[in-house]
Design a protein around this motif. Sequence first.
Motif, PDB file in Angstrom:
ATOM      1  N   ASP A  37      39.333  40.635  41.208  1.00  0.00           N
ATOM      2  CA  ASP A  37      40.127  40.914  42.410  1.00  0.00           C
ATOM      3  C   ASP A  37      39.254  41.566  43.474  1.00  0.00           C
ATOM      4  O   ASP A  37      38.201  42.153  43.184  1.00  0.00           O
ATOM      5  N   GLN A  38      39.728  41.461  44.697  1.00  0.00           N
ATOM      6  CA  GLN A  38      39.034  42.056  45.843  1.00  0.00           C
ATOM      7  C   GLN A  38      39.996  42.970  46.596  1.00  0.00           C
ATOM      8  O   GLN A  38      41.121  42.567  46.913  1.00  0.00           O
ATOM      9  N   LYS A  59      29.886  30.336  42.955  1.00  0.00           N
ATOM     10  CA  LYS A  59      30.988  31.261  43.212  1.00  0.00           C
ATOM     11  C   LYS A  59      32.042  30.574  44.064  1.00  0.00           C
ATOM     12  O   LYS A  59      31.728  29.921  45.063  1.00  0.00           O
ATOM     13  N   ASP A 108      35.337  31.653  46.218  1.00  0.00           N
ATOM     14  CA  ASP A 108      36.050  32.775  46.810  1.00  0.00           C
ATOM     15  C   ASP A 108      37.424  32.297  47.268  1.00  0.00           C
ATOM     16  O   ASP A 108      37.551  31.571  48.258  1.00  0.00           O
ATOM     17  N   ASP A 110      41.006  36.347  42.996  1.00  0.00           N
ATOM     18  CA  ASP A 110      40.357  36.400  44.306  1.00  0.00           C
ATOM     19  C   ASP A 110      38.978  35.741  44.311  1.00  0.00           C
ATOM     20  O   ASP A 110      38.518  35.273  45.356  1.00  0.00           O
ATOM     21  N   PHE A 111      38.313  35.729  43.183  1.00  0.00           N
ATOM     22  CA  PHE A 111      36.990  35.081  43.136  1.00  0.00           C
ATOM     23  C   PHE A 111      36.668  34.677  41.699  1.00  0.00           C
ATOM     24  O   PHE A 111      37.217  35.227  40.730  1.00  0.00           O
ATOM     25  N   SER A 158      40.008  34.498  47.866  1.00  0.00           N
ATOM     26  CA  SER A 158      40.737  35.687  48.339  1.00  0.00           C
ATOM     27  C   SER A 158      41.534  35.408  49.608  1.00  0.00           C
ATOM     28  O   SER A 158      42.545  36.071  49.865  1.00  0.00           O
ATOM     29  N   GLU A 188      34.617  43.947  45.231  1.00  0.00           N
ATOM     30  CA  GLU A 188      35.032  43.043  44.160  1.00  0.00           C
ATOM     31  C   GLU A 188      34.977  43.749  42.803  1.00  0.00           C
ATOM     32  O   GLU A 188      34.024  44.471  42.507  1.00  0.00           O
TER      33      GLU A 188
END
Length: 321
Positions: A99-100, A46, A48, A86-87, A50, A106
């Motif tokens: 998106d977050q 992952k 991230d 965002d991720f 964001s 999420e």
Amino acid sequence: MGKLGRFACIFVPMALTIASLVCLVLVFSGQLNKDMKLQRDLYFFKADTSDFIDNPDAVKVLNDVNIDNNLLQALQGAAQNAKLKDFYTVGLWNYCEGDQDKDGKETITFCSPRKANFWFNPVDVWDLDNGTSAKLFEGNVQKSLDAYHKVAGWMFSAYVIAIILTAVEFVVGLCAIFSRWGSLVTTIVSSAQTVFVFAAAITSTVIYGSLAGVFETALKPFNIQASLGKQMLSVVWLAVAFSTASGFFWLISICCCSGKSPHKKVSVEKTPYTYERVASPYLGASAGGAGTHPGHQLGNMPSPAHGTSGSAYEPFRHERV
């Protein structure tokens, strides 16, 4: 009871084989459906993004850090063009992005099409392909990406072979209920399956662990974080544990629980025309060896039915059984 005992002996490795198959199916299903929480939470890697700093003026805050300006500008361009989400989560077949919100929740907005031998290429995914793309990732980051690209095909093949062998192991294991030979064949298939499951697990753990490490180091100055998917790796290593245990119990089933009843009666019949010793009518009970009355005298014995001459007599009789 023999067949019942054989079934009980096979039940344990069969259950372990099914458990390993379920784990591998979960690995294959990771990131395939954005609407199912279980599949959304299963990923190897992952990124991230964001908290990425997209304001060029904010670079001054990071003056004490050695920053790759080419990479920073490429990432800022991707963020301004809404190409940087965002991720990003990476599975075996594809990746998903989303998106977050302000509360940290999420939401996956897109999952890429499934593709065999898939590998996550940030240059393409983040749309960083510009005139400086060849210089975006250098040193350990580029080496890790190159290694990941080369090994991704082998890793995918290992998982495919592992799940096929697990299914074959289950089918062949049904034959092991009736025969030790079935257990032998199943043990061979199980051993091959365990090798491929272990190889796939160790490859994915090492390659994604290395990728997360170098990404975390190279992109941390830009507030981009990289991490391993603990849930996915837990499922992978559970598959290894179940596979190893099933192979061990399949091996035991070769030597134990034959399926034959241990109390089967064996009757032995006399062969026809055998000779048996009988009491002599002339020598009395003691001479004949039979347990007759002690007062039985020679003179009281009846004469032979067909008659004899002299002292001839027959000490054995011909008896049909």
